[in-house]
Write a protein that holds these residues in place. Sequence first.
Motif, PDB file in Angstrom:
ATOM      1  N   ARG A   1      32.961  62.183  49.037  1.00  0.00           N
ATOM      2  CA  ARG A   1      31.720  62.417  48.301  1.00  0.00           C
ATOM      3  C   ARG A   1      31.616  61.461  47.121  1.00  0.00           C
ATOM      4  O   ARG A   1      30.556  60.894  46.865  1.00  0.00           O
ATOM      5  N   SER A   2      32.732  61.265  46.398  1.00  0.00           N
ATOM      6  CA  SER A   2      32.689  60.358  45.247  1.00  0.00           C
ATOM      7  C   SER A   2      32.589  58.901  45.680  1.00  0.00           C
ATOM      8  O   SER A   2      32.234  58.038  44.877  1.00  0.00           O
ATOM      9  N   ALA A   3      32.900  58.620  46.947  1.00  0.00           N
ATOM     10  CA  ALA A   3      32.749  57.258  47.475  1.00  0.00           C
ATOM     11  C   ALA A   3      31.347  57.022  48.019  1.00  0.00           C
ATOM     12  O   ALA A   3      31.073  55.946  48.563  1.00  0.00           O
ATOM     13  N   GLY A   4      30.468  58.016  47.914  1.00  0.00           N
ATOM     14  CA  GLY A   4      29.080  57.836  48.292  1.00  0.00           C
ATOM     15  C   GLY A   4      28.661  58.412  49.619  1.00  0.00           C
ATOM     16  O   GLY A   4      27.545  58.160  50.075  1.00  0.00           O
ATOM     17  N   VAL A   5      29.516  59.204  50.269  1.00  0.00           N
ATOM     18  CA  VAL A   5      29.141  59.816  51.547  1.00  0.00           C
ATOM     19  C   VAL A   5      28.236  61.014  51.277  1.00  0.00           C
ATOM     20  O   VAL A   5      28.599  61.917  50.529  1.00  0.00           O
ATOM     21  N   ALA A   6      27.058  61.028  51.894  1.00  0.00           N
ATOM     22  CA  ALA A   6      26.113  62.127  51.713  1.00  0.00           C
ATOM     23  C   ALA A   6      26.650  63.406  52.344  1.00  0.00           C
ATOM     24  O   ALA A   6      27.358  63.367  53.353  1.00  0.00           O
ATOM     25  N   VAL A   7      26.310  64.546  51.757  1.00  0.00           N
ATOM     26  CA  VAL A   7      26.786  65.846  52.256  1.00  0.00           C
ATOM     27  C   VAL A   7      26.515  66.025  53.746  1.00  0.00           C
ATOM     28  O   VAL A   7      27.407  66.450  54.496  1.00  0.00           O
ATOM     29  N   PRO A   8      25.314  65.722  54.245  1.00  0.00           N
ATOM     30  CA  PRO A   8      25.047  65.950  55.671  1.00  0.00           C
ATOM     31  C   PRO A   8      25.947  65.158  56.617  1.00  0.00           C
ATOM     32  O   PRO A   8      26.114  65.535  57.776  1.00  0.00           O
ATOM     33  N   LEU A   9      26.503  64.056  56.149  1.00  0.00           N
ATOM     34  CA  LEU A   9      27.332  63.210  57.011  1.00  0.00           C
ATOM     35  C   LEU A   9      28.792  63.638  57.056  1.00  0.00           C
ATOM     36  O   LEU A   9      29.559  63.128  57.875  1.00  0.00           O
ATOM     37  N   ILE A  10      29.190  64.568  56.210  1.00  0.00           N
ATOM     38  CA  ILE A  10      30.593  64.978  56.160  1.00  0.00           C
ATOM     39  C   ILE A  10      31.107  65.497  57.503  1.00  0.00           C
ATOM     40  O   ILE A  10      32.196  65.114  57.939  1.00  0.00           O
TER      41      ILE A  10
END
Length: 412
Positions: A266-275
């Motif tokens: 998340r802190s590296a920029g991955v959006a919540v929906p893509l987790i």
Amino acid sequence: MNGNGHPPSERRVAGLPRNVFVLGMVSLFNDVGSEMIFAIYPLFLATVLGAGAEIIGLIEGIAESMSNILKTFSGWLSDRVSRRKSFVFSGYALSNTVQPLMGLTTAWPQLLVLRSLDRLGKGTRESPRDALVADSASQEEYGRSFGFQRSMDSLGGVLGPILAFAILAYFHYLANPGAPLISYFVSNSTTPATAFRWVFFLAAVPNLLAVALVLLVREKPHLVGRVGKPRLSLAGFDSRFKLYLLAVVVLGLSQLSYTFMILRSRSAGVAVPLIPLLYMFFQLIYAATAAPAGVVSDRIGRRRVLTMGYGVFILMSVGWIFVATPLGAAGLFGLYGLFHGLTDGVQRAFAADLSGGERRGTGLGLYHTGRGLALLPASAIAGVLWAVFGPAAAFIFAGGVASVGLILLSFV
């Protein structure tokens, strides 16, 4: 066992002993359901229940430690009472009852209780299940059999996150009617708590199928009935097994929970929906490498494959310190999957090799307990380091401890 130490001949399915195949299918369906949940579990814990890194580390440490320590007692008891299938069935039934209830929680202490009960079920079933796999295969097939087991786990782990993604996508659509589908992939908006909760509820369907499949396992009393009544201790195990157990404990100390990797993503920029898709990629690599790693370990030796696996883990830990992009996070999840593929089944097979026939259940239980004793401080320390010094400190700790464990492993 026959005169050559092999299980008596039985029907084979897809080139595997029947029980090995059935238990693989159990793992497949169980993991479709459970990995639907665990693909979104860290986000539910952090965003819906408001838990910080130190709380997440505490929850994961307690839960995983409880699971692994219990595996000693379940393995020993399955040796002592000569019944493994009942432990396997009850363990799956407990976990699959409490997992959907996690979706009803409104505070992290409630989830801690349910997560612990879930791991209680896992601890009840895993050593007896592994012993059933070993009972059903010849020693020359251990790597392949355990590798197949882990591969089915991971295949379920690929399908589960896809279903979780589909559920979240549906709720995203309901919350944003008329929005293009691509918005789900680029949006960083808050995902409704209802979406997370429905993932928990729907995961019960494949998990119930897994419980039903356990009933198809054909336990052979003549295979386990002659097992003695072992003492729950290291007495009777040779020095090589004991050194391996020490290496397992140290390596276990490096195993911070995957939840930290999701938070770091998340802190590296991955959006919540893509987790969930990122988690699926980890499981895909795991599924693709687990069975081949087992076969390779049959040929070149368990220690060499484990050395490669923990080398990958150290490299991955360094990567998490510096990652700054979603693509980089995806690559590191790929390395995480490769690490698990190279080590999970092979570590168990090595423990089965070193513990021997009549004490196999106890030996596998001691192996799991060694890991369990390390997992509580591993995740707890990582959570505190993360909260006090930042994410880099947690991954420096993980890579450093793994390096020490790798040195110990080289002497086994």
